[in-house]
Write a protein that holds these residues in place. Structure first.
Motif, PDB file in Angstrom:
ATOM      1  N   ASP A  13      -8.967  11.024  -0.846  1.00 41.35           N
ATOM      2  CA  ASP A  13      -8.173  10.747  -2.038  1.00 41.35           C
ATOM      3  C   ASP A  13      -8.446   9.314  -2.495  1.00 41.35           C
ATOM      4  N   THR A  14      -8.777   9.123  -3.755  1.00 39.52           N
ATOM      5  CA  THR A  14      -9.183   7.800  -4.242  1.00 39.52           C
ATOM      6  C   THR A  14      -8.037   6.786  -4.205  1.00 39.52           C
ATOM      7  N   THR A  15      -6.824   7.240  -4.543  1.00 45.59           N
ATOM      8  CA  THR A  15      -5.679   6.315  -4.521  1.00 45.59           C
ATOM      9  C   THR A  15      -5.398   5.840  -3.113  1.00 45.59           C
ATOM     10  N   ALA A  56      -5.933   2.054  -1.359  1.00 42.50           N
ATOM     11  CA  ALA A  56      -4.831   1.388  -0.656  1.00 42.50           C
ATOM     12  C   ALA A  56      -5.238   1.021   0.762  1.00 42.50           C
ATOM     13  N   LYS A 113       0.271   7.167  -0.565  1.00 39.17           N
ATOM     14  CA  LYS A 113      -0.037   7.409  -1.982  1.00 39.17           C
ATOM     15  C   LYS A 113       1.179   7.120  -2.856  1.00 39.17           C
ATOM     16  N   ALA A 153       1.566   3.335  -3.066  1.00 42.27           N
ATOM     17  CA  ALA A 153       0.542   2.709  -3.897  1.00 42.27           C
ATOM     18  C   ALA A 153       0.840   2.877  -5.376  1.00 42.27           C
ATOM     19  N   GLY A 154       1.534   3.961  -5.719  1.00 39.17           N
ATOM     20  CA  GLY A 154       1.856   4.216  -7.114  1.00 39.17           C
ATOM     21  C   GLY A 154       3.063   3.468  -7.630  1.00 39.17           C
TER      22      GLY A 154
END
Length: 929
Positions: free
Chosen positions: A736-738, A742, A870, A873-874
């Motif tokens: 997963d890129t996100t 992170a 995730k 990070a958002g």
């Protein structure tokens, strides 16, 4: 503080952009000029006062922000609030203190006193700022130095010396001393106004020490009567000290240079000088001491909350397994905990009994807290504890009470010079003015320099003598027990040794005038505490259907004055001549402290406090029945005395290779520590660094300061837990890129040292800011996702009541509140560490009862961590750092920053976060008497 007068000038000035109308007129210059009456001093001396023998050879330094001067006239307050100007020496120690955060890496011996002040005895002749004979006395002189304005008090008689100490204390902290003598009596709102912050302060303290005037006097009488000649000397010292305080009150009143807060609170009239400042009396000192004791020296308690979480565990798992789960989270005697006495010596105290006796666990749902407030009116209609400002006040006080001090002491065997080196000090929170004040005191039987609590500075409480230095950290061992008293006749009678006995009702009535500026109207309330022979009532409940009151019995209750003898000994050069004398001195201190000592030859450690000897089978973690078989051994309820564990059973040591303390576990089998003393503790940040220095050898003052400073900037979670979290996350490729982004930021931060540091001095921007934001957001999410599914919501909530999940610098919800500096003392880092290591299949000593993350499956645990990472990070910076009365939402640096909380009229600027003591010494003695 909030002020009692209607539309208070100070309250209006505190609102950004608002100024009272008269400041906009030309008349303000005349008003201010008329109020700027200087302190009465004689001409500056051409020569320094002579000092006692100083064996530190210029290698003793100290620092205490924001500054020594904590008093300000009305004019100075108005100028500060309007234009930001500062009275002399009000914040001149704040800059050097703050600058260590970015300057420590380039530290040299020559630069130490760029970040600390010279703590040598005496004042060089070219550094004398003023010389004063207080009240015209010929037997004492107060010299103040140019750099810091610290008073150096030299007396030819014992009375004159202590008179000078009192006079200097009033010069520097009169308003603060007055505030806290009222706090100790539960009378702050009547004195300074009924703002919720004031209500919260007086309620918090008075509940723990609801003393009458007779109680205060009895403590003095008892301390004097039981200590022979030293007791009589202490009383004489205290009376001379009070005479000095009152002489300054009279002089400042006639000279009209008293603290301006007295005008702003309606106690004095700035034009007519009408009104009075009450003289101090001997019982005021005990009221002040009770505040200090509640803040720093009263470990233990919490048995009712312990019982509630145990019941929740047993309700989920059954009695046997529920108890096992509870014990694994309690970590009473964790084998992986960092220790101050690390030589393997055992000091059993409050250990878990094999067959607990006398437990009085409450029936489910029956516990209610005993109300404190009655007959509320006006602005007291809403409970003060419910307001935001009261919460902030309680958090600020809690930051001190929870214990944040630290110590690093290395024996001469491992130093470059062959002499011990120490960097140590207490964390008393950040206030303006500071709770502590500096002084040097030299007179018959007195020779010391250092810090003392304002209003108690007739002795130096933490500092240095002629050839030795000492300091303390809060230890928090358990000297408080909860008893279940059986009720009889009604709710206010209880069984005492078989006899139905009336509780004693102690009340404090307070009323205050309107304070329009902060929206507080007039109001009043009565604080009421019901006292039993087993202590004040804290909760009510039923046990097996039987109505009980839970009381709190503290060994230092009614004994706030007892510690005076220990401090007297520490100041006496004829008493302390080596480590054993030091240990004997601090044995007279009944508060729960870790004490550290260094001279030119030796180091030493001792854990103080009146540790009660409990009855066989009593488990100190839970409430017990108030019956003779479960009382403290030798307990006399009339005097609240008991048998105490002898000195040799307290953790103690002489000349260990090194000592560290950051409120961690004291020694093997000393099990009376607060929750959270497990595999990861703030103390590890010091221990790891000092251990490396000692292994390399050649330790210096510079290297030890660097170790302290680096530990004080470290994020404990990032340094000691994050690497294993990332090991789980990266156990399979992160696609997963996100999440991958992170992970990369977090790995880079760990590689850079996992510190919360500015990009450059004054930048107000963190290096690795994104990684810090991610971890701040991730930690509470991952803890809940890791543990709540396995524990269940009820038990998870109960455990978080025993130990909060997080205490990052910006965590306003944590025990320290926001902007309080101290961080990472209380949290679930040890639980996460043990659980993640278990999931990874690594060896864990003292493991949790189960594996929680993903039910123990590495793959499932990885999914839990990735999902929460995730989500974290958002989160935007504004979501992670929502903003408050000091900072805009999203301002990461500001959210962490340290604020000097105002207890008077003068404000100071924010500084970058550092996790270090407020007052701190750096010492290396080169010779000995």
């Amino acid at each position: 503080m909030s002020w009692r007068t209607s539309r208070s000038t100070l309250d209006r000035l505190r609102t950004p952009g608002r100024f009272p109308g008269f400041l906009k007129t030309a008349g303000v210059c005349v008003l201010i000029a008329g109020l700027l009456t200087p302190l009465s001093t004689t001409a500056v001396s051409a020569a320094a006062e002579t000092a006692a023998n100083d064996h530190c050879d210029g290698q003793c330094s100290d620092i205490l922000p924001p500054g020594e001067n904590g008093n300000a006239t009305l004019a100075q307050i108005l100028l500060n609030q309007a234009f930001g100007t500062q009275p002399a020496h009000a914040e001149d120690q704040l800059g050097p203190y703050a600058n260590l955060a970015t300057g420590y890496s380039g530290l040299t011996t020559e630069k130490i006193n760029s970040f600390f002040d010279d703590a040598s005895f005496g004042v060089p002749s070219d550094q004398v700022a003023s010389t004063e004979k207080p009240a015209g006395r010929g037997d004492v002189t107060i010299v103040r130095d140019k750099k810091t304005g610290v008073p150096h008090i030299t007396g030819t008689t014992r009375y004159g010396t202590e008179f000078g100490a009192g006079y200097a204390a009033a010069q520097d902290r009169l308003w603060l001393m007055d505030v806290f003598r009222h706090v100790g009596r539960g009378q702050l709102t009547s004195f300074a106004g009924g703002a919720p912050a004031n209500q919260g302060l007086e309620q918090q303290f008075w509940r723990n020490a609801p003393y009458t005037e007779a109680d205060l006097q009895a403590q003095i009488d008892r301390a004097v009567a039981t200590n022979g000649a030293r007791g009589q000397q202490a009383l004489a010292d205290a009376r001379a000290y009070l005479d000095g305080i009152n002489a300054y009150i009279d002089a400042s009143d006639s000279g009209r240079y008293f603290p301006g807060e007295y005008v702003l609170t309606g106690h004095k009239d700035s034009i007519t000088n009408a009104g009075t400042i009450e003289h101090f009396k001997i019982t005021d000192l005990v009221a002040l001491a009770s505040v200090v004791g509640a803040l720093f020296g009263s470990g233990g308690g919490g048995e009712v909350n312990n019982a509630l979480s145990l019941l929740a565990a047993q309700n989920k798992y059954g009695v046997t397994e529920g108890t096992r789960v509870w014990e694994s989270f309690r970590e009473r005697n964790d084998p992986e905990a960092v220790l101050t006495v690390h030589n393997g010596e055992s000091f059993p105290y409050a250990t878990r009994p094999a067959d607990p006796q006398g437990r009085a666990l409450p029936d489910a749902g029956s516990v209610t807290q005993e109300p404190l407030l009655y007959d509320r009116s006006g602005s007291a209609t809403a409970t003060a504890a419910d307001s935001a400002s009261a919460t902030a006040a309680k958090a600020a006080v809690s930051s001190a009470r929870r214990g944040m001090s630290n110590a690093l002491v290395v024996s001469g065997e491992h130093t470059a010079s062959g002499h011990p080196v120490a960097v140590f000090g207490p964390q008393t929170g950040y206030f303006a003015p500071q709770l502590l004040m500096l002084q040097e005191i030299q007179g018959p039987g007195l020779s010391a320099r250092g810090a003392s609590f304002a209003g108690l500075s007739f002795y130096v409480e933490l500092g240095r003598g002629q050839d030795y230095a000492w300091s303390a950290t809060t230890s928090g061992q358990d000297i408080i027990d909860t008893y279940a008293v059986e009720l009889c006749q009604d709710d206010y009678h209880y069984l005492y040794r078989g006899t139905c006995t009336a509780m004693d009702k102690v009340e404090q009535k307070n009323a205050w005038k309107p304070t329009v500026a902060d929206g507080t109207a007039a109001g009043s309330y009565t604080m009421r505490v019901w006292r039993t022979k087993y202590g004040p009532v804290e909760y009510r409940a039923t046990v097996g259907g039987k109505k009980v009151a839970y009381t709190s019995l503290r060994s230092s209750f009614l004994h706030e004055a007892d510690s005076i003898i220990g401090f007297q000994m520490l100041n006496d050069p004829d008493y302390v001549k080596g480590p054993q004398d030091f240990q004997r001195a601090v044995q007279h201190i009944n508060y729960t402290f870790n004490w550290f000592y260094a001279d030119a030859r030796h180091t030493a450690y001792y854990n103080s406090g009146d540790n009660p000897v409990r009855a066989d089978g009593v488990d100190a973690e839970f409430p017990v029945w108030a019956r003779p078989g479960y009382e403290w051994r030798g307990w006399d309820p009339a005097a609240n005395t008991a048998d105490y564990t002898p000195p040799e059973q307290h953790p103690n040591s002489v000349d260990q290779d090194y000592y560290i303390s950051w409120n961690n576990k004291q020694a093997k089998d000393y099990t009376a520590a607060p929750w959270g003393n497990g595999s990861v503790h703030r103390g590890n940040l010091l221990d790891d660094r000092v251990k490396r220095l000692v292994a390399a050898g050649g330790v210096t003052r510079v290297s030890l300061v660097k170790a302290m400073a680096e530990a004080g900037l470290a994020d404990l979670r990032a340094e000691d837990v994050l690497p294993d979290l990332l090991k789980v996350v990266t156990s399979s490729p992160v696609t997963d890129t996100t999440a991958a982004a992170a992970v990369g930021k977090l790995q880079a931060w760990v590689a850079a040292g996992a510190r919360r540091t500015e990009t450059s001095a004054g930048s107000k921007t963190y290096a690795n800011a994104e990684a810090i934001r991610i971890l701040d957001a991730w930690w509470p999410l991952l803890v809940e996702a890791e543990f709540e599914p396995g524990l269940g919501s009820d038990l998870y909530t109960a455990f978080t009541a025993n130990l909060p999940v997080d205490e990052a610098p910006s965590a306003g919800h944590g025990p320290t509140g926001s902007h309080a500096g101290s961080s990472f003392q209380y949290g679930w880092w040890s639980y996460v560490d043990k659980d993640i290591r278990a999931v990874l299949g690594e060896q864990v000593q003292g493991p949790l009862a189960q594996k929680y993350c993903g039910g123990g499956s590495l793959g499932a645990c990885r999914d839990v961590l990735l999902g929460t990472l995730k989500e974290a990070a958002g989160k935007t910076a504004a979501q992670v750092y929502p903003g408050d009365d000091q900072c805009a939402a999203g301002d990461q640096w500001c959210a962490d920053s340290i604020v000097q909380r105002t207890l008077g009229g003068i404000k100071h600027y924010r500084i970058s976060w550092q996790n270090r003591p407020t007052y701190q010494q750096v010492v290396e003695f080169t010779s000995h008497r």
